[in-house]
Design a protein around this motif. Structure first.
Motif, mmCIF file in Angstrom:
data_model
loop_
_atom_site.group_PDB
_atom_site.id
_atom_site.type_symbol
_atom_site.label_atom_id
_atom_site.label_comp_id
_atom_site.label_asym_id
_atom_site.label_seq_id
_atom_site.Cartn_x
_atom_site.Cartn_y
_atom_site.Cartn_z
ATOM 1 N N LEU A 39 0.834 -1.204 0.000
ATOM 2 C CA LEU A 39 0.000 0.000 0.000
ATOM 3 C C LEU A 39 0.869 1.255 0.000
ATOM 4 O O LEU A 39 0.576 2.232 -0.721
ATOM 5 C CB LEU A 39 -0.915 -0.011 1.221
ATOM 6 N N ALA A 40 1.950 1.240 0.784
ATOM 7 C CA ALA A 40 2.868 2.378 0.818
ATOM 8 C C ALA A 40 3.563 2.560 -0.533
ATOM 9 O O ALA A 40 3.794 3.692 -0.977
ATOM 10 C CB ALA A 40 3.908 2.191 1.922
ATOM 11 N N ASP A 41 3.893 1.452 -1.206
ATOM 12 C CA ASP A 41 4.537 1.528 -2.519
ATOM 13 C C ASP A 41 3.610 2.155 -3.555
ATOM 14 O O ASP A 41 4.049 2.935 -4.407
ATOM 15 C CB ASP A 41 4.962 0.134 -2.990
ATOM 16 N N VAL A 42 2.321 1.802 -3.489
ATOM 17 C CA VAL A 42 1.344 2.414 -4.403
ATOM 18 C C VAL A 42 1.276 3.918 -4.167
ATOM 19 O O VAL A 42 1.287 4.716 -5.114
ATOM 20 C CB VAL A 42 -0.046 1.774 -4.223
ATOM 21 N N GLY A 43 1.219 4.328 -2.892
ATOM 22 C CA GLY A 43 1.191 5.755 -2.575
ATOM 23 C C GLY A 43 2.474 6.450 -2.982
ATOM 24 O O GLY A 43 2.454 7.577 -3.502
ATOM 25 N N PHE A 44 3.618 5.787 -2.773
ATOM 26 C CA PHE A 44 4.927 6.371 -3.081
ATOM 27 C C PHE A 44 5.068 6.680 -4.566
ATOM 28 O O PHE A 44 5.448 7.791 -4.953
ATOM 29 C CB PHE A 44 6.020 5.398 -2.628
ATOM 30 N N THR A 45 4.735 5.695 -5.400
ATOM 31 C CA THR A 45 4.880 5.913 -6.845
ATOM 32 C C THR A 45 3.776 6.813 -7.402
ATOM 33 O O THR A 45 3.974 7.504 -8.395
ATOM 34 C CB THR A 45 4.909 4.550 -7.578
ATOM 35 N N SER A 46 2.614 6.845 -6.719
ATOM 36 C CA SER A 46 1.498 7.674 -7.197
ATOM 37 C C SER A 46 1.731 9.170 -6.948
ATOM 38 O O SER A 46 1.035 9.997 -7.540
ATOM 39 C CB SER A 46 0.182 7.250 -6.525
ATOM 40 N N LEU A 77 6.322 11.302 3.101
ATOM 41 C CA LEU A 77 5.531 10.433 3.971
ATOM 42 C C LEU A 77 5.650 8.974 3.543
ATOM 43 O O LEU A 77 5.986 8.103 4.362
ATOM 44 C CB LEU A 77 4.068 10.891 3.939
ATOM 45 N N PHE A 78 5.402 8.689 2.262
ATOM 46 C CA PHE A 78 5.404 7.301 1.812
ATOM 47 C C PHE A 78 6.824 6.747 1.714
ATOM 48 O O PHE A 78 7.045 5.548 1.945
ATOM 49 C CB PHE A 78 4.691 7.177 0.467
ATOM 50 N N GLY A 79 7.803 7.594 1.370
ATOM 51 C CA GLY A 79 9.187 7.130 1.327
ATOM 52 C C GLY A 79 9.679 6.720 2.703
ATOM 53 O O GLY A 79 10.316 5.666 2.869
ATOM 54 N N CYS A 80 9.388 7.544 3.710
ATOM 55 C CA CYS A 80 9.764 7.229 5.087
ATOM 56 C C CYS A 80 8.999 6.007 5.586
ATOM 57 O O CYS A 80 9.560 5.146 6.283
ATOM 58 C CB CYS A 80 9.501 8.436 5.981
ATOM 59 N N LEU A 81 7.724 5.904 5.226
ATOM 60 C CA LEU A 81 6.910 4.761 5.650
ATOM 61 C C LEU A 81 7.463 3.461 5.079
ATOM 62 O O LEU A 81 7.500 2.427 5.774
ATOM 63 C CB LEU A 81 5.459 4.967 5.208
ATOM 64 N N SER A 83 10.571 2.806 4.410
ATOM 65 C CA SER A 83 11.783 2.505 5.163
ATOM 66 C C SER A 83 11.457 1.913 6.535
ATOM 67 O O SER A 83 12.051 0.909 6.959
ATOM 68 C CB SER A 83 12.611 3.786 5.327
ATOM 69 N N LEU A 84 10.509 2.499 7.239
ATOM 70 C CA LEU A 84 10.151 2.030 8.578
ATOM 71 C C LEU A 84 9.460 0.663 8.543
ATOM 72 O O LEU A 84 9.671 -0.176 9.431
ATOM 73 C CB LEU A 84 9.251 3.062 9.266
ATOM 74 N N LEU A 85 8.638 0.435 7.525
ATOM 75 C CA LEU A 85 7.977 -0.871 7.408
ATOM 76 C C LEU A 85 8.984 -1.979 7.109
ATOM 77 O O LEU A 85 8.844 -3.101 7.608
ATOM 78 C CB LEU A 85 6.909 -0.825 6.311
ATOM 79 N N LEU A 86 10.005 -1.670 6.322
ATOM 80 C CA LEU A 86 11.058 -2.654 6.060
ATOM 81 C C LEU A 86 11.794 -3.006 7.353
ATOM 82 O O LEU A 86 12.186 -4.154 7.572
ATOM 83 C CB LEU A 86 12.043 -2.113 5.016
#
Length: 280
Positions: A39-46, A77-81, A83-86
């Motif tokens: 979900l974060a990846d979708v937001g990041f690239t979007s 926001l999504f880039g940091c998210l 990293s933290l999820l990983l």
């Protein structure tokens, strides 16, 4: 080309989310974090690619002040998210391999939800920290940014006349979004490797390490491309070369993540097959 990659990214990550949510066997902490990462990846690239596609089609690269700030905020926001999820996923693998008997207790649904909420909170904090500095300049007009999106570091340079303030913000953001997650990942994998080396049989070692192979591949891809962008911008004096390198982690990495997890994970493969059979 960018439109095709964007559609593949969105479709691939949405399939991962649907597969995890529709298969009861995948309702575990590892796949809970994976669905949030997708979900974060979708937001990041979007945050970047749709605007890039429109710019290429219309040959107009102008973006409003409000649009630029919004894009920068969601990018951070999504880039940091991500990293933290990983980092949270690395901790999950650490508990699963080093403390298997206590896994269900240690990785309770409450803790998993708390880790995701804390990750979101820190990501919002990092995003707003950038915004607070950039908003010191009330308005940008006719400013050219040598990038295909509103790069946070370039906007920070425009907003910060004070080099000390700029460095403080950059180091704070870097610590929250980069250094601390990497430190957590390195700690988890140091314990994982130490635990695997104590396994007597080679089959046992392979089986234990194979459970975190996909995650390790995504970590190397995410931080490797990010480090490549940083080094290219530091070595090269041309911002446009840095923009080209940024395509790797803003477009390529989110697109490859679903393939890494689906190709190397039999559980995901089975869930995807069931999902596709249900749909078609």
């Amino acid at each position: 080309m960018f439109l095709s990659m964007y559609l593949i990214t969105v479709l691939g990550n949405l399939l991962i989310i649907l597969a995890v949510s529709s298969d009861a066997h995948l309702h575990t902490p590892m796949y809970f974090f994976l669905s949030n990462l997708s979900l974060a990846d979708v937001g990041f690239t979007s945050t970047t690619v749709p605007k890039l596609v429109v710019d290429v089609q219309t040959h107009n690269r102008v973006i409003s002040y409000e649009g630029c700030l919004t894009q920068m905020s969601f990018f951070m926001l999504f880039g940091c998210l991500d990293s933290l999820l990983l980092s949270a996923m690395a901790y999950d693998r650490f508990v699963a391999i080093c403390h298997p008997l206590h896994y269900q207790v240690m990785m309770s649904p409450r803790l998993c939800g708390l880790l995701v909420l804390v990750s979101i909170f820190i990501s919002v904090l990092v995003s707003q920290l950038h915004n607070s500095i950039v908003l010191q300049v009330t308005y940008f007009k006719d400013v050219e940014i040598a990038h295909f999106f509103c790069d946070p570091s370039q906007l920070l340079n425009l907003a910060c006349s004070d080099v000390v303030t700029n460095n403080i913000v950059m180091y704070s953001v870097g610590a929250l979004s980069g250094f601390l997650p990497i430190l957590g990942i390195l700690f988890s994998y140091s314990k994982i490797v130490s635990s695997i080396l104590r396994v007597p049989s080679s089959d046992g070692k392979y089986k234990a390490f194979s459970t975190c192979g996909s995650h390790l591949s995504v970590v190397c891809l995410f931080y490797g491309t990010g480090l490549g962008v940083y080094l290219s911008s530091a070595v090269s004096s041309s911002p446009r070369k840095g923009a080209v390198a940024s395509v790797l982690y803003t477009v390529i990495t989110p697109m490859l993540n679903p393939f890494i997890y689906s190709l190397r994970n039999e559980d995901i493969k089975r869930a995807l097959r069931r999902l596709l059979n249900t749909i078609f």
